[in-house]
Design a protein around this motif. Structure first.
Motif, mmCIF file in Angstrom:
data_model
loop_
_atom_site.group_PDB
_atom_site.id
_atom_site.type_symbol
_atom_site.label_atom_id
_atom_site.label_comp_id
_atom_site.label_asym_id
_atom_site.label_seq_id
_atom_site.Cartn_x
_atom_site.Cartn_y
_atom_site.Cartn_z
ATOM 1 N N UNK A 3 0.848 -1.193 0.000
ATOM 2 C CA UNK A 3 0.000 0.000 0.000
ATOM 3 C C UNK A 3 0.883 1.242 0.000
ATOM 4 N N UNK A 4 0.618 2.153 -0.954
ATOM 5 C CA UNK A 4 1.355 3.422 -1.021
ATOM 6 C C UNK A 4 0.339 4.550 -0.854
ATOM 7 N N UNK A 5 0.159 5.069 0.368
ATOM 8 C CA UNK A 5 -0.796 6.163 0.573
ATOM 9 C C UNK A 5 -0.318 7.442 -0.110
ATOM 10 N N UNK A 6 -1.266 8.242 -0.582
ATOM 11 C CA UNK A 6 -0.959 9.540 -1.191
ATOM 12 C C UNK A 6 0.167 9.413 -2.219
ATOM 13 N N UNK A 17 9.452 7.047 -7.110
ATOM 14 C CA UNK A 17 9.373 5.619 -7.382
ATOM 15 C C UNK A 17 8.388 4.997 -6.396
ATOM 16 N N UNK A 18 7.292 4.489 -6.921
ATOM 17 C CA UNK A 18 6.276 3.907 -6.055
ATOM 18 C C UNK A 18 6.550 2.432 -5.782
ATOM 19 N N UNK A 19 6.847 1.697 -6.838
ATOM 20 C CA UNK A 19 7.190 0.274 -6.722
ATOM 21 C C UNK A 19 8.524 0.083 -7.425
ATOM 22 N N UNK A 150 -8.319 7.457 -8.549
ATOM 23 C CA UNK A 150 -8.266 8.801 -9.122
ATOM 24 C C UNK A 150 -9.195 9.761 -8.391
ATOM 25 N N UNK A 151 -10.397 9.291 -8.071
ATOM 26 C CA UNK A 151 -11.361 10.155 -7.370
ATOM 27 C C UNK A 151 -12.313 9.281 -6.574
ATOM 28 N N UNK A 152 -12.892 9.886 -5.528
ATOM 29 C CA UNK A 152 -13.797 9.151 -4.663
ATOM 30 C C UNK A 152 -13.046 8.353 -3.617
ATOM 31 N N UNK A 153 -13.790 7.667 -2.779
ATOM 32 C CA UNK A 153 -13.204 6.848 -1.717
ATOM 33 C C UNK A 153 -13.880 5.487 -1.710
ATOM 34 N N UNK A 154 -13.129 4.478 -1.288
ATOM 35 C CA UNK A 154 -13.680 3.131 -1.248
ATOM 36 C C UNK A 154 -12.855 2.254 -0.339
ATOM 37 N N UNK A 155 -13.041 0.947 -0.475
ATOM 38 C CA UNK A 155 -12.318 -0.019 0.338
ATOM 39 C C UNK A 155 -11.672 -1.060 -0.559
ATOM 40 N N UNK A 156 -10.387 -1.293 -0.352
ATOM 41 C CA UNK A 156 -9.685 -2.339 -1.073
ATOM 42 C C UNK A 156 -10.048 -3.676 -0.454
ATOM 43 N N UNK A 157 -10.348 -4.666 -1.298
ATOM 44 C CA UNK A 157 -10.726 -5.993 -0.834
ATOM 45 C C UNK A 157 -9.545 -6.924 -1.049
ATOM 46 N N UNK A 158 -8.878 -7.284 0.036
ATOM 47 C CA UNK A 158 -7.668 -8.094 -0.081
ATOM 48 C C UNK A 158 -7.623 -9.222 0.913
ATOM 49 N N UNK A 169 -4.335 7.108 -3.513
ATOM 50 C CA UNK A 169 -3.773 5.909 -2.890
ATOM 51 C C UNK A 169 -3.547 4.814 -3.935
ATOM 52 N N UNK A 170 -2.469 4.058 -3.751
ATOM 53 C CA UNK A 170 -2.103 2.963 -4.652
ATOM 54 C C UNK A 170 -1.968 1.673 -3.850
ATOM 55 N N UNK A 171 -2.457 0.577 -4.442
ATOM 56 C CA UNK A 171 -2.244 -0.753 -3.862
ATOM 57 C C UNK A 171 -1.687 -1.659 -4.953
#
Length: 221
Positions: A3-6, A17-19, A150-158, A169-171
């Motif tokens: 998980x890479x916040x912001x 560099x994110x990943x 890109x926009x909005x908010x949600x929940x990652x299902x992992x 946020x990036x996962x």
């Protein structure tokens, strides 16, 4: 799961560099993000025998004789170069995805009913979810994947349950890990969904309507 916040910068110029495959040898691609001041030109330099994909996250980008908006992507053939220009008016933020194949040659992959170009390993799409909408969950044994909001908010299902995600946020998930996204109940969510296949891998279930080239795909459930 990484998980890479912001992950998306708010100012220009910025390069992150994110990943990084050098730090995480188990990943199948390197992901970087760059914010360009308005009007700046950069060269997408050739890189050996692997492709790269440029995804616009904000602003607008002129490349290959067209103008790309947020959520659109441009694939670069292995060894090719391309001039990218941030359109004047506001900074432009781009995500670059570059696979790290196990060997120099890239065999053909299938992308729906017809074979994809022999150099294609990366599929990128932009998914729009209505409030409460669901994308996945998927589990791909042959490919890594990533989600970037890109926009909005949600929940990652992992694998560890639900993880709240917000714009920027990036996962990143490795092959065999479960992944998906549930939009929040109040606002729609737009997310960039990427898949990096291993050499010779078949496309996952989220790509059964043919991967995006530079547009949007429907969410799959």
């Amino acid at each position: 799961m990484i998980v890479v916040p912001a992950a998306v910068p708010r100012t220009a110029p910025v390069f992150r560099r994110l990943i990084d495959p050098e730090q995480r040898p188990s990943v199948r691609a390197g992901l970087t993000v760059e914010t360009l001041p308005p009007g700046v030109r950069v060269e997408q330099l050739p890189y050996g025998s692997v492709e790269s994909v440029t995804v616009v996250l904000s602003g607008r980008l002129a490349a290959a004789g067209r103008v790309l908006s947020p959520g659109e992507a441009l694939h670069h053939r292995p060894g090719s170069s391309c001039r990218l220009t941030a359109v004047r008016g506001a900074p432009t933020t781009v995500l670059t995805v570059r696979p790290t194949p196990a060997r120099g040659d890239i065999p053909a992959q299938r992308s729906g009913p017809e074979p994809a170009p022999a150099w294609r390993q990366v599929d990128v799409g932009t998914v729009d979810l209505d409030p409460g909408g669901l994308c996945g969950p998927y589990q791909d044994r042959a490919a890594d994947a990533f989600l970037l909001v890109l926009s909005g908010a949600g929940s990652f299902l992992g694998e560890l349950g639900e993880v709240p995600l917000f714009p920027g946020d990036l996962v990143y998930v490795r092959a065999k890990e479960r992944y998906g996204l549930r939009a929040g109940s109040r606002k729609p969510v737009t997310v960039v969904l990427g898949r990096i296949g291993a050499p010779g891998a078949e496309p996952g279930p989220e790509w059964d309507i043919r991967p995006m080239r530079s547009g949007r795909v429907r969410p799959q459930s």
